[in-house]
Design an enzyme around this catalytic site. Structure first.
Site, PDB file in Angstrom:
ATOM      1  CB  ALA A 174      -0.911  -0.117   1.011  1.00  0.00           C
ATOM      2  CD  GLU A 197      -5.040   7.818  -1.592  1.00  0.00           C
ATOM      3  OE1 GLU A 197      -5.517   7.225  -1.225  1.00  0.00           O
ATOM      4  OE2 GLU A 197      -3.935   7.810  -0.956  1.00  0.00           O
ATOM      5  CG  HIS A 250      -4.887   2.216  -9.123  1.00  0.00           C
ATOM      6  ND1 HIS A 250      -4.465   3.399  -9.527  1.00  0.00           N
ATOM      7  CD2 HIS A 250      -5.233   3.046  -7.894  1.00  0.00           C
ATOM      8  CE1 HIS A 250      -3.635   4.547  -8.758  1.00  0.00           C
ATOM      9  NE2 HIS A 250      -4.009   4.354  -7.645  1.00  0.00           N
ATOM     10  NE  ARG A 289      -7.806   4.222  -6.550  1.00  0.00           N
ATOM     11  CZ  ARG A 289      -7.567   3.605  -5.641  1.00  0.00           C
ATOM     12  NH1 ARG A 289      -7.944   2.679  -4.983  1.00  0.00           N
ATOM     13  NH2 ARG A 289      -6.718   4.355  -4.523  1.00  0.00           N
ATOM     14  CG  HIS A 317      -5.663  -1.133  -6.712  1.00  0.00           C
ATOM     15  ND1 HIS A 317      -3.757  -1.308  -6.605  1.00  0.00           N
ATOM     16  CD2 HIS A 317      -5.601  -0.225  -6.376  1.00  0.00           C
ATOM     17  CE1 HIS A 317      -3.852  -0.360  -5.099  1.00  0.00           C
ATOM     18  NE2 HIS A 317      -5.312  -0.074  -5.029  1.00  0.00           N
ATOM     19  NE  ARG A 328      -9.848  -0.242  -2.132  1.00  0.00           N
ATOM     20  CZ  ARG A 328      -8.375   0.666  -2.105  1.00  0.00           C
ATOM     21  NH1 ARG A 328      -8.605   0.878  -1.538  1.00  0.00           N
ATOM     22  NH2 ARG A 328      -7.936   0.012  -3.606  1.00  0.00           N
ATOM     23  CG  LEU A 347      -4.488   0.293   4.216  1.00  0.00           C
ATOM     24  CD1 LEU A 347      -3.172   1.616   3.858  1.00  0.00           C
ATOM     25  CD2 LEU A 347      -3.661  -1.718   4.177  1.00  0.00           C
TER      26      LEU A 347
HETATM   27  P1  FAD Z   1      -3.527  -8.631   3.018  1.00  0.00           P
HETATM   28  O1  FAD Z   1      -2.682  -7.893   3.085  1.00  0.00           O
HETATM   29  O2  FAD Z   1      -3.416  -8.875   1.094  1.00  0.00           O
HETATM   30  O3  FAD Z   1      -3.219 -10.392   3.200  1.00  0.00           O
HETATM   31  C1  FAD Z   1      -3.409 -11.286   2.755  1.00  0.00           C
HETATM   32  C2  FAD Z   1      -2.791 -12.298   3.626  1.00  0.00           C
HETATM   33  O4  FAD Z   1      -3.251 -14.223   3.212  1.00  0.00           O
HETATM   34  C3  FAD Z   1      -1.305 -12.645   3.557  1.00  0.00           C
HETATM   35  O5  FAD Z   1      -0.266 -13.079   4.831  1.00  0.00           O
HETATM   36  C4  FAD Z   1      -1.059 -14.063   2.745  1.00  0.00           C
HETATM   37  O6  FAD Z   1      -0.072 -14.637   3.233  1.00  0.00           O
HETATM   38  C5  FAD Z   1      -2.475 -14.854   3.129  1.00  0.00           C
HETATM   39  N1  FAD Z   1      -2.523 -16.100   2.713  1.00  0.00           N
HETATM   40  C6  FAD Z   1      -3.451 -15.977   1.368  1.00  0.00           C
HETATM   41  N2  FAD Z   1      -3.813 -17.126   1.117  1.00  0.00           N
HETATM   42  C7  FAD Z   1      -3.317 -17.749   2.378  1.00  0.00           C
HETATM   43  C8  FAD Z   1      -3.859 -19.232   2.101  1.00  0.00           C
HETATM   44  N3  FAD Z   1      -4.405 -19.880   0.962  1.00  0.00           N
HETATM   45  N4  FAD Z   1      -3.053 -19.748   2.846  1.00  0.00           N
HETATM   46  C9  FAD Z   1      -2.521 -19.485   4.189  1.00  0.00           C
HETATM   47  N5  FAD Z   1      -2.530 -17.873   3.825  1.00  0.00           N
HETATM   48  C10 FAD Z   1      -2.733 -16.675   3.412  1.00  0.00           C
HETATM   49  N6  FAD Z   1      -5.362   0.440   0.703  1.00  0.00           N
HETATM   50  C11 FAD Z   1      -5.513   1.417   1.358  1.00  0.00           C
HETATM   51  O7  FAD Z   1      -6.584   1.778   1.840  1.00  0.00           O
HETATM   52  N7  FAD Z   1      -4.678   2.549   1.109  1.00  0.00           N
HETATM   53  C12 FAD Z   1      -3.601   2.623   0.016  1.00  0.00           C
HETATM   54  O8  FAD Z   1      -2.913   3.226   0.058  1.00  0.00           O
HETATM   55  C13 FAD Z   1      -3.344   1.434  -0.636  1.00  0.00           C
HETATM   56  N8  FAD Z   1      -2.927   1.088  -1.992  1.00  0.00           N
HETATM   57  C14 FAD Z   1      -2.220  -0.492  -2.564  1.00  0.00           C
HETATM   58  C15 FAD Z   1      -1.209   0.174  -3.263  1.00  0.00           C
HETATM   59  C16 FAD Z   1      -1.238  -1.762  -3.527  1.00  0.00           C
HETATM   60  C17 FAD Z   1      -0.239  -1.426  -4.580  1.00  0.00           C
HETATM   61  C18 FAD Z   1      -1.425  -2.294  -3.208  1.00  0.00           C
HETATM   62  C19 FAD Z   1      -1.526  -3.613  -3.682  1.00  0.00           C
HETATM   63  C20 FAD Z   1      -3.406  -2.263  -2.555  1.00  0.00           C
HETATM   64  C21 FAD Z   1      -3.351  -0.772  -2.236  1.00  0.00           C
HETATM   65  N9  FAD Z   1      -4.908  -0.648  -1.013  1.00  0.00           N
HETATM   66  C22 FAD Z   1      -3.888   0.407  -0.296  1.00  0.00           C
HETATM   67  C23 FAD Z   1      -5.453  -1.632  -0.810  1.00  0.00           C
HETATM   68  C24 FAD Z   1      -4.888  -2.670   0.695  1.00  0.00           C
HETATM   69  O9  FAD Z   1      -3.274  -2.587   0.593  1.00  0.00           O
HETATM   70  C25 FAD Z   1      -5.449  -4.310   0.929  1.00  0.00           C
HETATM   71  O10 FAD Z   1      -6.933  -3.744   0.306  1.00  0.00           O
HETATM   72  C26 FAD Z   1      -5.178  -4.528   2.191  1.00  0.00           C
HETATM   73  O11 FAD Z   1      -3.949  -4.217   2.256  1.00  0.00           O
HETATM   74  C27 FAD Z   1      -5.952  -6.102   2.521  1.00  0.00           C
HETATM   75  O12 FAD Z   1      -4.878  -5.726   3.351  1.00  0.00           O
HETATM   76  P2  FAD Z   1      -5.715  -7.885   4.389  1.00  0.00           P
HETATM   77  O13 FAD Z   1      -5.248  -7.993   5.148  1.00  0.00           O
HETATM   78  O14 FAD Z   1      -7.244  -7.268   3.758  1.00  0.00           O
HETATM   79  O15 FAD Z   1      -5.102  -8.531   2.771  1.00  0.00           O
HETATM   80  C1  SIN Z   2      -3.200   5.041  -4.188  1.00  0.00           C
HETATM   81  O1  SIN Z   2      -1.873   5.459  -3.690  1.00  0.00           O
HETATM   82  O2  SIN Z   2      -3.361   5.192  -5.164  1.00  0.00           O
HETATM   83  C2  SIN Z   2      -3.871   3.442  -3.514  1.00  0.00           C
HETATM   84  C3  SIN Z   2      -4.625   3.559  -2.955  1.00  0.00           C
HETATM   85  C4  SIN Z   2      -5.413   2.878  -2.362  1.00  0.00           C
HETATM   86  O3  SIN Z   2      -5.776   2.074  -3.519  1.00  0.00           O
HETATM   87  O4  SIN Z   2      -5.967   2.491  -2.096  1.00  0.00           O
END
Ligand code: FAD
Ligand code: SIN
Length: 525
Positions: free
Chosen positions: A45, A113, A241, A288, A349, A384, A390
């Site tokens: 993120a 944003e 994205h 977006r 994204h 979204r 997050l």
């Molecule tokens: P994740 O952080 O994806 O964690 C998933 C976990 O599940 C990992 O540990 C993985 O190993 C585990 N897992 C998956 N499948 C299995 C399995 N079968 N067995 C065991 N473990 C498994 N959001 C914002 O709010 N602000 C931002 O600025 C932002 N920027 C982003 C930029 C990028 C490049 C990306 C990709 C996303 C961004 N997002 C942002 C979105 C946000 O980061 C995610 O939606 C959020 O972090 C998801 O968190 P989570 O805990 O749900 O899953």
């Molecule tokens: C970004 O930094 O543009 C990503 C933010 C988000 O996916 O929420």
């Protein structure tokens, strides 16, 4: 081998770890991740985490922005819950040591944003997720009640089905007793039994050929819950994205944060003309879905593979201070963002849909909670708002712990679950069958189920997928379980759910745009 815990947490991003840290005050926790603790969408993120901090911002404004972005499909109760609880969860993150940037007055330096009417994005430079993930890992490693299982892949959740009871599609009262888990270092399958399980497996980016998500984003949790007959909702709302760095072949695609547009960058065609005003009065800061569709349209009508993002008009030193990682990464490709335009194109994204949960983060399966990107709380609706995920992850992890601890004393571990049965299976003869099928799924989804859809494309996609589904189920039945075959099954399930739910929506709304039904139907809230 059987392992027993009070809480089983599948996934170690912001949702899984924050749940684990709080649940560990009430019992023993197993925290699983399929590679290492570092690798998650959370780590990638950039922009930051949205929360109302100071006037003139207000809960009302953040609620309104979220609902507008969600295009009439948000659950208002959920929007209010997340936005009003955000500041206290930010306090929690600060207690866990997360270092958000501050300005010279000692106040948080808030970014803005797309779709946000105010500056309200807390951030750590342009790598907020990495800062959050590392601080959370530090806390987890120090906690005596949390046992971390890296390289442990959850294959299936355990339900009555594993006790030989037949579950029909309409059965209510399905219970989750834990999960079968593959230890990828030993290739043994363990039975993890728990009183309560949290699904926090993150995103689905690997279903598409290009994505900002790391490879681990194969939608495992959603696929597991779907196979266990849990309710999955809003899968048609896949977020692209608008501004991923155009660099063909790179996976994951490097993101150019939306915060850079909040800071003043503008989108231009390859001829150097601004174009967003044609599509929306908010121009480059429109939500977006609108920006991604506008770029897609400009690229298609001009036959171009990318458009430009221009931040050259801003002060160069300030740009480097605010976006040091983007500056460094682009420089590696010969682009000096303080002087050159950045080539960008839309890329998969985020997924707004997933495992349906109520306001206590309960899924439709008893004893199974879900939080973060794999869940569908109703916050995001059809699209979204940036930096709202997050915060959703941590608010819903908190809700799940609060609800689980009310009930856990009455729940006992189900000891009757048999070990995984791999009788009659052998190593797959040709690994290439799995990798090739995976590529085919990505191609089908990127070609037919992208930003602009039609009935014809969706039907073609589902017909192609059907063949892959049959071949893969056949292969799965006779193969020794591996992470690769499980992930292939999972991406096929995710692709199927996206297409099926997209076909069912006879309108265009938010991230789901179809040429066959270009209008939005009546407003849903
Ligand atoms: P994740 O952080 O994806 O964690 C998933 C976990 O599940 C990992 O540990 C993985 O190993 C585990 N897992 C998956 N499948 C299995 C399995 N079968 N067995 C065991 N473990 C498994 N959001 C914002 O709010 N602000 C931002 O600025 C932002 N920027 C982003 C930029 C990028 C490049 C990306 C990709 C996303 C961004 N997002 C942002 C979105 C946000 O980061 C995610 O939606 C959020 O972090 C998801 O968190 P989570 O805990 O749900 O899953
Ligand atoms: C970004 O930094 O543009 C990503 C933010 C988000 O996916 O929420």
């Amino acid at each position: 081998m059987t392992r027993k815990f009070d809480f089983l947490v599948i996934g170690s991003g912001i949702a899984g770890i924050s749940f684990a840290l709080k649940a560990a005050q009430h019992g023993k926790v197993a925290l699983l991740c399929k590679t290492t603790l570092n690798e998650s969408n959370t780590s990638y993120a950039q922009g930051g985490i949205a929360s109302v901090m100071y006037e003139p911002d207000s809960f009302e404004k953040h609620i309104e922005d979220t609902v507008i972005a969600g295009d009439g499909h948000c659950n208002l109760e959920v929007v209010e819950k997340v936005i009003k609880e955000a500041p206290s969860q930010i306090e929690e993150l600060l207690r866990w040591g997360i270092d958000f940037d501050k300005n010279e007055q000692g106040l948080f330096d808030l970014h803005r944003e797309g779709g946000h009417s105010e500056h309200r994005i807390l951030h750590h430079k342009d790598n907020t997720g990495y800062e959050i993930q590392q601080s959370l890992i530090h806390q987890v490693k120090a906690h005596p009640e949390i046992e971390v299982f890296e390289h442990h892949f959850a294959i299936e959740i355990l339900t009555q089905h594993h006790l030989g009871e037949w579950i029909t599609h309409h059965t209510s009262g399905i219970e989750c007793y834990g999960a079968y888990v593959l230890n990828q270092r030993t290739n043994n399958i363990h039975t993890f039994l728990s009183k309560v399980t949290l699904m926090a497996t993150g995103g689905i980016g690997s279903v598409y050929s290009t994505s900002t998500n790391p490879d681990i984003a194969t939608g495992d949790g959603i696929a597991m819950v779907h196979r266990a007959r849990g309710t999955i909702k809003d899968m048609e709302f896949v977020q692209f994205h608008p501004t991923a760095l155009y660099h063909p072949g790179e996976r994951p695609t490097f993101l150019i944060t939306e915060a850079i547009r909040g800071y003043g960058a503008v989108l231009r065609t390859q001829n150097g003309k601004e174009f967003m005003q044609k599509y929306d009065e908010r121009a480059s800061l429109a939500p977006r879905d609108i920006v991604a569709r506008a770029i897609d349209n400009e690229m298609k009508t001009r036959g171009h593979d990318f458009v430009y993002l221009d931040v050259t008009k801003k002060d160069a030193e300030e740009t480097k201070i605010h976006f040091p990682n983007i500056y460094k990464k682009c420089l590696e490709y010969g682009i000096d963002i303080t002087k050159d335009y950045i080539p960008v194109s839309p890329t998969q994204h985020y997924l707004c849909g997933g495992i349906l949960v109520d306001t206590n983060a309960r899924s439709s399966i008893n004893r199974l909670y879900a939080a973060g990107e794999c869940s569908c709380s109703g916050l995001h609706g059809a699209n979204r708002l940036a930096s709202n995920s997050l915060i959703e992850g941590i608010v819903y992890a908190d809700a799940a712990v609060k609800d689980a601890i009310k009930h856990i004393a009455k729940i006992s571990i189900n000891e009757s679950i048999p070990d995984w049965n791999d009788e009659g299976t052998s190593l797959p003869e040709e690994m290439v069958l799995i990798t090739q099928s995976f590529r085919e799924v990505e191609q089908i989804m990127s070609t037919y189920v992208g930003i602009v859809r039609s009935n014809l494309r969706l039907k073609r996609a589902i017909n192609r997928l059907e063949i892959l589904y049959r071949e893969t189920e056949h292969l799965f039945e006779k193969s020794v379980v591996s992470r690769e075959i499980c992930e292939l099954r999972n991406v096929i399930s995710i692709a199927y759910l996206i297409i099926k739910q997209a076909l069912a929506r006879k309108e265009s709304r938010g991230l789901h745009y179809t040429v066959d039904y270009p209008e939005r139907m009546k407003n849903e809230i």
